[in-house]
Motif scaffolding. Structure first.
Motif, PDB file in Angstrom:
ATOM      1  N   LEU A  33      36.062   5.510  32.918  1.00  0.00           N
ATOM      2  CA  LEU A  33      37.451   5.586  32.484  1.00  0.00           C
ATOM      3  C   LEU A  33      37.809   4.408  31.585  1.00  0.00           C
ATOM      4  O   LEU A  33      38.534   4.560  30.600  1.00  0.00           O
ATOM      5  CB  LEU A  33      38.377   5.625  33.700  1.00  0.00           C
ATOM      6  CG  LEU A  33      38.265   6.862  34.594  1.00  0.00           C
ATOM      7  CD1 LEU A  33      39.254   6.768  35.746  1.00  0.00           C
ATOM      8  CD2 LEU A  33      38.506   8.136  33.806  1.00  0.00           C
ATOM      9  N   GLU A  34      37.300   3.233  31.909  1.00  0.00           N
ATOM     10  CA  GLU A  34      37.609   2.054  31.093  1.00  0.00           C
ATOM     11  C   GLU A  34      37.038   2.195  29.686  1.00  0.00           C
ATOM     12  O   GLU A  34      37.695   1.870  28.694  1.00  0.00           O
ATOM     13  CB  GLU A  34      37.020   0.813  31.774  1.00  0.00           C
ATOM     14  CG  GLU A  34      37.453  -0.496  31.119  1.00  0.00           C
ATOM     15  CD  GLU A  34      36.983  -1.700  31.911  1.00  0.00           C
ATOM     16  OE1 GLU A  34      36.970  -2.790  31.337  1.00  0.00           O
ATOM     17  OE2 GLU A  34      36.627  -1.541  33.102  1.00  0.00           O
ATOM     18  N   ASN A  35      35.804   2.719  29.589  1.00  0.00           N
ATOM     19  CA  ASN A  35      35.210   2.943  28.270  1.00  0.00           C
ATOM     20  C   ASN A  35      35.952   4.033  27.504  1.00  0.00           C
ATOM     21  O   ASN A  35      36.093   3.963  26.276  1.00  0.00           O
ATOM     22  CB  ASN A  35      33.738   3.323  28.417  1.00  0.00           C
ATOM     23  CG  ASN A  35      32.867   2.150  28.786  1.00  0.00           C
ATOM     24  OD1 ASN A  35      33.152   1.020  28.387  1.00  0.00           O
ATOM     25  ND2 ASN A  35      31.826   2.394  29.563  1.00  0.00           N
ATOM     26  N   LEU A  36      36.409   5.050  28.203  1.00  0.00           N
ATOM     27  CA  LEU A  36      37.166   6.110  27.542  1.00  0.00           C
ATOM     28  C   LEU A  36      38.434   5.575  26.918  1.00  0.00           C
ATOM     29  O   LEU A  36      38.826   5.974  25.820  1.00  0.00           O
ATOM     30  CB  LEU A  36      37.485   7.223  28.544  1.00  0.00           C
ATOM     31  CG  LEU A  36      38.319   8.397  28.019  1.00  0.00           C
ATOM     32  CD1 LEU A  36      37.568   9.155  26.928  1.00  0.00           C
ATOM     33  CD2 LEU A  36      38.712   9.336  29.151  1.00  0.00           C
ATOM     34  N   MET A  37      39.104   4.620  27.606  1.00  0.00           N
ATOM     35  CA  MET A  37      40.354   4.076  27.087  1.00  0.00           C
ATOM     36  C   MET A  37      40.161   3.286  25.807  1.00  0.00           C
ATOM     37  O   MET A  37      41.079   3.159  25.003  1.00  0.00           O
ATOM     38  CB  MET A  37      40.986   3.169  28.137  1.00  0.00           C
ATOM     39  CG  MET A  37      41.436   3.907  29.361  1.00  0.00           C
ATOM     40  SD  MET A  37      41.926   2.740  30.602  1.00  0.00           S
ATOM     41  CE  MET A  37      42.002   3.825  31.992  1.00  0.00           C
ATOM     42  N   ARG A  38      38.964   2.765  25.626  1.00  0.00           N
ATOM     43  CA  ARG A  38      38.708   1.948  24.433  1.00  0.00           C
ATOM     44  C   ARG A  38      38.437   2.804  23.200  1.00  0.00           C
ATOM     45  O   ARG A  38      38.332   2.277  22.088  1.00  0.00           O
ATOM     46  CB  ARG A  38      37.515   1.028  24.691  1.00  0.00           C
ATOM     47  CG  ARG A  38      37.777  -0.022  25.764  1.00  0.00           C
ATOM     48  CD  ARG A  38      36.711  -1.099  25.708  1.00  0.00           C
ATOM     49  NE  ARG A  38      36.981  -2.148  26.669  1.00  0.00           N
ATOM     50  CZ  ARG A  38      36.352  -2.282  27.825  1.00  0.00           C
ATOM     51  NH1 ARG A  38      35.418  -1.410  28.175  1.00  0.00           N
ATOM     52  NH2 ARG A  38      36.645  -3.267  28.641  1.00  0.00           N
ATOM     53  N   GLN A  39      38.275   4.112  23.378  1.00  0.00           N
ATOM     54  CA  GLN A  39      38.003   4.983  22.242  1.00  0.00           C
ATOM     55  C   GLN A  39      39.261   5.218  21.417  1.00  0.00           C
ATOM     56  O   GLN A  39      40.359   5.334  21.951  1.00  0.00           O
ATOM     57  CB  GLN A  39      37.438   6.327  22.715  1.00  0.00           C
ATOM     58  CG  GLN A  39      36.212   6.214  23.593  1.00  0.00           C
ATOM     59  CD  GLN A  39      35.107   5.411  22.967  1.00  0.00           C
ATOM     60  OE1 GLN A  39      34.762   5.610  21.795  1.00  0.00           O
ATOM     61  NE2 GLN A  39      34.532   4.482  23.723  1.00  0.00           N
ATOM     62  N   GLU A  40      39.080   5.313  20.136  1.00  0.00           N
ATOM     63  CA  GLU A  40      40.215   5.547  19.238  1.00  0.00           C
ATOM     64  C   GLU A  40      40.810   6.930  19.484  1.00  0.00           C
ATOM     65  O   GLU A  40      42.015   7.126  19.433  1.00  0.00           O
ATOM     66  CB  GLU A  40      39.738   5.416  17.784  1.00  0.00           C
ATOM     67  CG  GLU A  40      40.856   5.473  16.769  1.00  0.00           C
ATOM     68  CD  GLU A  40      40.361   5.181  15.376  1.00  0.00           C
ATOM     69  OE1 GLU A  40      41.026   5.629  14.427  1.00  0.00           O
ATOM     70  OE2 GLU A  40      39.328   4.521  15.234  1.00  0.00           O
ATOM     71  N   THR A  41      39.947   7.906  19.728  1.00  0.00           N
ATOM     72  CA  THR A  41      40.393   9.259  20.070  1.00  0.00           C
ATOM     73  C   THR A  41      39.821   9.578  21.430  1.00  0.00           C
ATOM     74  O   THR A  41      38.603   9.651  21.593  1.00  0.00           O
ATOM     75  CB  THR A  41      39.887  10.289  19.050  1.00  0.00           C
ATOM     76  OG1 THR A  41      40.336   9.915  17.757  1.00  0.00           O
ATOM     77  CG2 THR A  41      40.402  11.673  19.384  1.00  0.00           C
ATOM     78  N   MET A  42      40.688   9.757  22.431  1.00  0.00           N
ATOM     79  CA  MET A  42      40.201   9.953  23.786  1.00  0.00           C
ATOM     80  C   MET A  42      40.786  11.186  24.452  1.00  0.00           C
ATOM     81  O   MET A  42      40.433  11.512  25.575  1.00  0.00           O
ATOM     82  CB  MET A  42      40.523   8.741  24.653  1.00  0.00           C
ATOM     83  CG  MET A  42      41.993   8.397  24.637  1.00  0.00           C
ATOM     84  SD  MET A  42      42.333   6.965  25.610  1.00  0.00           S
ATOM     85  CE  MET A  42      43.454   7.681  26.785  1.00  0.00           C
ATOM     86  N   THR A  43      41.669  11.881  23.783  1.00  0.00           N
ATOM     87  CA  THR A  43      42.304  13.049  24.386  1.00  0.00           C
ATOM     88  C   THR A  43      41.432  14.290  24.283  1.00  0.00           C
ATOM     89  O   THR A  43      41.411  15.114  25.199  1.00  0.00           O
ATOM     90  CB  THR A  43      43.658  13.318  23.712  1.00  0.00           C
ATOM     91  OG1 THR A  43      44.422  12.113  23.708  1.00  0.00           O
ATOM     92  CG2 THR A  43      44.421  14.394  24.453  1.00  0.00           C
ATOM     93  N   TYR A  44      40.685  14.412  23.179  1.00  0.00           N
ATOM     94  CA  TYR A  44      39.890  15.608  22.937  1.00  0.00           C
ATOM     95  C   TYR A  44      38.449  15.235  22.599  1.00  0.00           C
ATOM     96  O   TYR A  44      38.178  14.150  22.076  1.00  0.00           O
ATOM     97  CB  TYR A  44      40.476  16.450  21.799  1.00  0.00           C
ATOM     98  CG  TYR A  44      41.860  16.982  22.086  1.00  0.00           C
ATOM     99  CD1 TYR A  44      42.037  18.142  22.830  1.00  0.00           C
ATOM    100  CD2 TYR A  44      42.989  16.325  21.614  1.00  0.00           C
ATOM    101  CE1 TYR A  44      43.300  18.630  23.107  1.00  0.00           C
ATOM    102  CE2 TYR A  44      44.264  16.804  21.881  1.00  0.00           C
ATOM    103  CZ  TYR A  44      44.409  17.956  22.634  1.00  0.00           C
ATOM    104  OH  TYR A  44      45.661  18.430  22.903  1.00  0.00           O
TER     105      TYR A  44
END
Length: 613
Positions: free
Chosen positions: A581-592
């Motif tokens: 989850l922490e790595n996902l939050m750092r992505q510029e696009t994380m919704t799709y």
């Protein structure tokens, strides 16, 4: 009032008719090669330049044509295959309409050199746009030599819609493979820009399959053979272990002619019910020999759609033949009880009084945290007992966790689509896994549910894209190199992608002939089969047909991320879930995901409370 209906000139009518027969360079090759087969050729050579756009040459050693026949062959509806309508139901040739040569001559610059056996000289005819420009005697070998230059030169709009050279070459290879599979007894050669792409000597059906698709295919084939009063069906089907979602080779042939038939394909796949995962396919190469009067090939100009008089009965015959083949060659898993080498297991005799259950002695006063009792019960002598209160260790742990939670940095608003107050902190969060595929964690205004596979795929996709753009992919060497073989149609795609594959971490060596040695794979894909991974990338690239550099990089990153991402069903620890989850939050696009599929959702507090109101 003047009349407005008039006859179209022959040149215009031929160009209109050519639109149905000649759609792209592969159509020209199909028609000319089929004419060579009808002429009794045993060796057919095909040369293409610029994917057939600039030049197509087909040379055969057939019986050739006389001077009169060579001139008449380019007229519409001129054919030697049939004489009356009844002959359509007794066809033993590939062509019969007499439209192919007229259509080719209407949209290209064509030269024909041909000679019959017994003649000293042959004839050369040059035609442009249906008009004969030159005809003269010429010295040439027995057979026919067709040269087609500048396809669609007089129809610029049609030429503009031709695809890239890679795509058109792939179409030519696919068409060439179908004809070569339908006639394994003949020899074929295909050259592209003077490079030999395919060299197929005459042989049997199985040899032809292996020559085109690689020798590794041999272990995946199960022979099928059945003969009934309706038809004779021969060929091969794949074993269940060879099933894949994409990249399977599925071919039907009828009396030496390739055909598409979804109804019969459904029959083959029905035989694999409960043997392969849902949504996957197997390869098959099946040939029908049937009375020509019981089929109708005169449905579509391409002759790939065929009607059968006894379609339903043939469906049942095909289903039974494939099931019998799978069972006969042990392609279906069976349970084998080895009675000969079974172990000797003594039988229990209830009357045997010497058999007693074991007795268990328990010391109810034993306390593992009491060092005196522990020593008395066999603790190691000389070891200093610890006097610390063990409960205080856990109390201090809870105090440190609570303190770190207060001081921890809170991530920026994470789910702006749902609420500006929805925040998630690693230390304060509690995560648990649902059905091995979803991570559930509370946020300020509800419950967050994350698809773990899609979240990891999103993270890996961005990482692989950066490695491709920076050309800094890390390669993990293989202890034993793996060999992968591609048919010519996929080798063309592989050559175009090889530079990007090296940039992302693949270490690949070209062995020639469509074979590649995999010496290393991208870091993070160690648990995957290198051969299947590379095949999936190239096969999906052929279906998507990426042309631009950015599209190729996107495709490679997408396939790799989906293959290497955490699979559904893998159990994760709480720390692993938090890391994800922490790595996902750092992505510029994380919704799709890169394919547009949603990664997470938030069930609001109001909705949860409403369920209990």
């Amino acid at each position: 009032m003047s009349d407005i209906i008039h006859l179209l000139p022959d040149s215009v009518a031929n160009q209109i008719a050519a639109g149905e027969v000649i759609q792209r360079p592969s159509s020209v090759i199909k028609e000319l090669v089929e004419n060579s087969i009808d002429a009794g050729a045993t060796l057919i050579k095909v040369y293409i330049t610029d994917a057939g756009k600039s030049r197509i040459q087909v040379i055969d050693n057939g019986k050739g044509m006389s001077e009169t026949d060579a001139r008449l062959a380019f007229e519409r509806h001129a054919t030697s295959k049939i004489k009356e309508a009844a002959d359509l139901f007794a066809l033993h040739t590939m062509g019969f309409r007499g439209e192919a040569l007229a259509s080719i001559a209407a949209v290209a610059q064509v030269e024909l050199r041909t000679r019959m056996e017994g003649e000293e000289l042959g004839v050369s005819i040059i035609i442009e746009g249906c008009r004969v420009k030159e005809q003269q005697p010429v010295a040439c070998p027995v057979g026919a030599n067709f040269i087609v230059n500048n396809l669609f030169y007089n129809i610029p709009a049609r030429r503009k819609f031709l695809k890239s050279n890679q795509t058109e070459t792939t179409n030519i290879l696919n068409e060439f493979e179908r004809i070569a599979l339908a006639h394994p007894e003949l020899s074929f050669q295909l050259y592209s820009n003077d490079n030999l792409l395919l060299d197929l000597p005459g042989g049997n059906f199985r040899q032809r399959i292996l020559n085109i698709f690689g020798k590794r295919t041999d272990a995946q084939l199960v022979p099928v053979q059945v003969e009934t009063s309706l038809a004779r069906i021969t060929g091969f089907v794949g074993i269940p272990d060879s099933a894949r979602k994409k990249g399977t080779h599925q071919y039907f042939f009828v009396n030496g002619r390739y055909m598409r038939h979804p109804y019969f394909a459904k029959s083959v796949m029905t035989a694999y019910e409960r043997l392969i995962p849902e949504g996957e396919q197997v390869s098959f190469f099946l040939s029908f020999e049937i009375d020509p009067s019981k089929i109708d090939v005169n449905i579509h100009p391409t002759k790939t759609e065929i009607k059968f008089q006894d379609e339903q009965a043939l469906w049942q015959i095909l289903l039974a033949a494939v099931r019998e083949a799978l069972g006969k060659y042990n392609a279906v898993p069976t349970i084998d009880f080895d009675m000969e080498n079974r172990p000797e297991i003594p039988l229990f005799n209830s009357e045997d009084t010497d058999i007693r259950p074991p007795e268990l002695h328990i010391n109810a006063s034993y306390n593992p945290f009491d060092h005196q009792t522990g020593s008395a019960m066999g603790g190691r002598s000389g070891r200093k007992a610890r006097s610390e209160d063990w409960r205080s260790l856990y109390n201090s742990l809870y105090e440190e966790r609570a303190k770190s939670t207060e001081e921890s940095e809170t991530f920026a608003p994470l789910f702006e689509e749902e609420s500006e107050t929805a925040k998630w902190t690693r230390e304060a969060a509690v995560c648990f896994q649902y059905k091995g595929g979803y991570i559930v964690s509370p946020v300020a205004d509800g419950l967050m549910i994350v698809d773990q596979h899609r979240a990891h795929a999103r993270i890996l996709y961005e990482r692989y894209l950066r490695q491709l753009s920076e050309k800094k992919g890390v390669s993990q060497g293989l202890l034993f190199p793996q060999i992968v073989e591609f048919p010519p149609s996929l080798s063309v795609v592989m050559e175009k992608m090889q530079g990007n594959l090296l940039a992302i971490g693949f270490d690949i060596s070209n062995l020639g002939g469509g074979s590649y040695s995999i010496l290393g794979i991208p870091a993070g894909t160690e648990g995957l089969d290198p051969v299947r991974l590379l095949q999936a990338i190239v096969e999906e690239a052929q279906e998507g047909k990426p042309n631009a550099e950015n599209e190729i990089q996107h495709h490679i990153a997408l396939v790799l991320s989906k293959k290497a991402a955490i699979p559904v069903g893998q159990v994760l620890s709480e720390e692993e879930m938090k890391d994800l989850l922490e790595n996902l939050m750092r992505q510029e696009t994380m919704t799709y995901t890169p394919e547009g599929k949603i990664i997470y959702t938030v069930i609001g507090s109001d909705k949860i409370e409403g369920l209990f109101s």
